[in-house]
Design a protein around this motif. Structure first.
Motif, mmCIF file in Angstrom:
data_model
loop_
_atom_site.group_PDB
_atom_site.id
_atom_site.type_symbol
_atom_site.label_atom_id
_atom_site.label_comp_id
_atom_site.label_asym_id
_atom_site.label_seq_id
_atom_site.Cartn_x
_atom_site.Cartn_y
_atom_site.Cartn_z
ATOM 1 N N ARG A 81 53.058 27.869 5.243
ATOM 2 C CA ARG A 81 52.086 26.868 4.798
ATOM 3 C C ARG A 81 51.213 27.471 3.700
ATOM 4 O O ARG A 81 51.039 28.681 3.628
ATOM 5 N N GLY A 119 47.981 27.571 3.208
ATOM 6 C CA GLY A 119 46.864 28.384 3.693
ATOM 7 C C GLY A 119 47.294 29.717 4.264
ATOM 8 O O GLY A 119 46.544 30.693 4.231
ATOM 9 N N GLU A 120 48.527 29.760 4.796
ATOM 10 C CA GLU A 120 49.043 31.018 5.327
ATOM 11 C C GLU A 120 49.378 31.984 4.195
ATOM 12 O O GLU A 120 49.148 33.188 4.306
ATOM 13 N N VAL A 180 52.320 36.735 10.194
ATOM 14 C CA VAL A 180 51.473 35.549 10.003
ATOM 15 C C VAL A 180 50.531 35.458 11.198
ATOM 16 O O VAL A 180 50.960 35.158 12.312
ATOM 17 N N HIS A 207 46.899 34.332 10.667
ATOM 18 C CA HIS A 207 45.717 33.533 10.347
ATOM 19 C C HIS A 207 46.036 32.633 9.163
ATOM 20 O O HIS A 207 47.079 32.774 8.521
ATOM 21 N N THR A 208 45.130 31.715 8.875
ATOM 22 C CA THR A 208 45.308 30.826 7.725
ATOM 23 C C THR A 208 43.978 30.667 7.003
ATOM 24 O O THR A 208 42.906 30.720 7.628
ATOM 25 N N PRO A 260 45.745 30.821 14.150
ATOM 26 C CA PRO A 260 46.685 29.702 14.360
ATOM 27 C C PRO A 260 46.253 28.797 15.504
ATOM 28 O O PRO A 260 45.710 29.265 16.507
#
Length: 417
Positions: free
Chosen positions: A220, A222-223, A241, A243-244, A262
């Protein structure tokens, strides 16, 4: 005989039931107590009308509908819903509030809950699409919060059933938009896109690393923008992965970035790097070292972000999508001016389309559906299966189109003999 003497009559000598009275002005009144002992009353012009209303009241009492529901609006129930929504991510809750306040509150929100009908909700959605020109994805977001609000109305006894059930599905069918389809890039389009960015003499060469990572990981936006150098293991070829990065209105504090963990365990995952993805990270490192760029921001304790702008700040999704529009325009201009017959052109697409593109490549390669689910970070396999089904339909159509062309050619050859 005494029993008959206790009966009460109206001015037309009709027997009145318990709770019924006739006023001096000729209007009829029915009074009753709810389960808390609170007294209520309704007024009607005729006895027949009063008894129809009594029947509705009795039905409501049997179904557990609150006696005070008559004066409660959708906006009143929304206030209850807001008080119940705890534990949601800040940007998710703020997005819900924005959608409701912008579209529902001044319109459908003023309706009395008890009189709200399915046709009212359907008419409201149609107005959003036809008159206000909203995309189905936006209406989908509005429906998400409205459906939750009306569920509270049902649970709290203000409404017998959720009148918004299946309305969005029917809207999509009537407008011939069963899904808000974000078309993935085809293989030739993907190759053109990456080749155009990779060209060192091109003006968009510095955008290659971040978009190559999006195309090659399905992460994504934001990721990707939230990735730090410590989140990637170049030696093992693994991306962690965890956090975003999100940008939203924090109400009193205004709009700014935040880092969120997440929403589900499925969102926390590792992704193996394809060769060109690993190369893209190396290119970004070399580019920043060559131009003396470094991360100059700390967001919720996170810093050393990989993808930064010339000021050392994190990248914004809006900026990336604007860059994509310029890239599409200039790439297609170049393709059209090449003189090539039927050149490959880039369609209009967004950052999210690159996630769908990666998914399509995995499906085309026959990757196991559970692996696809894990890499994309989907909590529910049904979400992955829906995408998988869409892609499979497209591939099947492409194969049959190819078969038809082959049959047409063969037919042409045979008829020419």
């Amino acid at each position: 005989m005494a029993k008959n003497e206790n009966r009460r009559y109206d001015s037309r000598r009709r027997v009145l039931k318990n709770g019924e009275t006739e006023r001096a002005d000729g209007y009829y009144v029915y009074r009753w107590s709810d389960r808390t002992g609170k007294r209520h009353g309704v007024v009607a012009k005729t006895l027949e009308e009063l008894r129809r209303r009594e029947a509705d009241i009795m039905r409501d009492k049997l179904d557990g509908i609150r006696a005070d529901a008559a004066n409660v609006t959708v906006n009143d129930v929304y206030d209850l819903w807001c008080g119940m929504k705890r534990g949601l991510k800040g940007n998710t809750f703020n997005n819900y509030r924005y959608m409701y306040g912008m579209y529902v509150e001044p319109d459908l929100g003023r309706y009395k809950v008890q009189t709200l009908k399915k046709s009212d909700v359907k008419r409201f959605y149609n107005k959003l699409v036809d008159d206000r020109g909203l995309k189905i994805s936006t209406v989908d977001s509005i429906h998400t919060v409205l459906h939750q609000v009306l569920t509270v109305a049902v649970d709290d006894g203000y409404l017998r059933n959720n009148v918004s059930d299946n309305v969005l599905k029917e809207l999509k069918q009537s407008h011939n938009m069963d899904s808000d389809h974000r078309r993935a890039l085809t293989v030739p389009e993907q190759e053109l896109f990456l080749k155009y960015l990779r060209r060192e003499s091109g003006r968009y060469h510095h955008w290659y690393p971040i978009f190559a990572v999006m195309v090659g990981t399905g992460m994504r936006v934001g990721e990707v923008t939230g990735l730090r150098w410590c989140d990637i293991d170049m030696e093992a070829g693994i991306i962690d992965v965890n956090h975003t990065l999100v940008y939203y209105d924090h109400t009193n504090e205004g709009c700014h970035f935040s880092v969120h963990t997440p929403k589900t365990e499925a969102g926390r995952r590792t992704i193996p790097m394809l060769d060109y993805v690993q190369e893209a990270f190396a290119m970004e490192k070399e580019y920043q070292e060559a131009f003396g760029q470094e991360c100059k921001v700390t967001i919720d304790g996170y810093t050393d972000f990989i993808f930064i702008n010339r000021f050392g700040a994190t990248q914004h999704q809006g900026t990336l999508n604007k860059a994509l529009r310029r890239i599409m325009r200039d790439c297609n201009d170049e393709q059209l001016s090449s003189g090539e017959e039927n050149p490959v052109l880039l369609p209009r697409f967004s950052c999210h389309s690159l996630r769908h593109t990666f998914t399509t490549r995995m499906v085309e390669a026959g990757v196991n559906i559970k692996v696809v689910q894990d890499v994309l970070g989907h909590k529910d396999v049904e979400t992955t299966l829906n995408i998988y089904t869409d892609v499979t339909k497209e591939l099947k159509q492409q194969e049959f189109d190819s078969l038809q062309k082959t049959l047409d050619k063969q037919k042409g050859k045979n008829s020419g003999k």
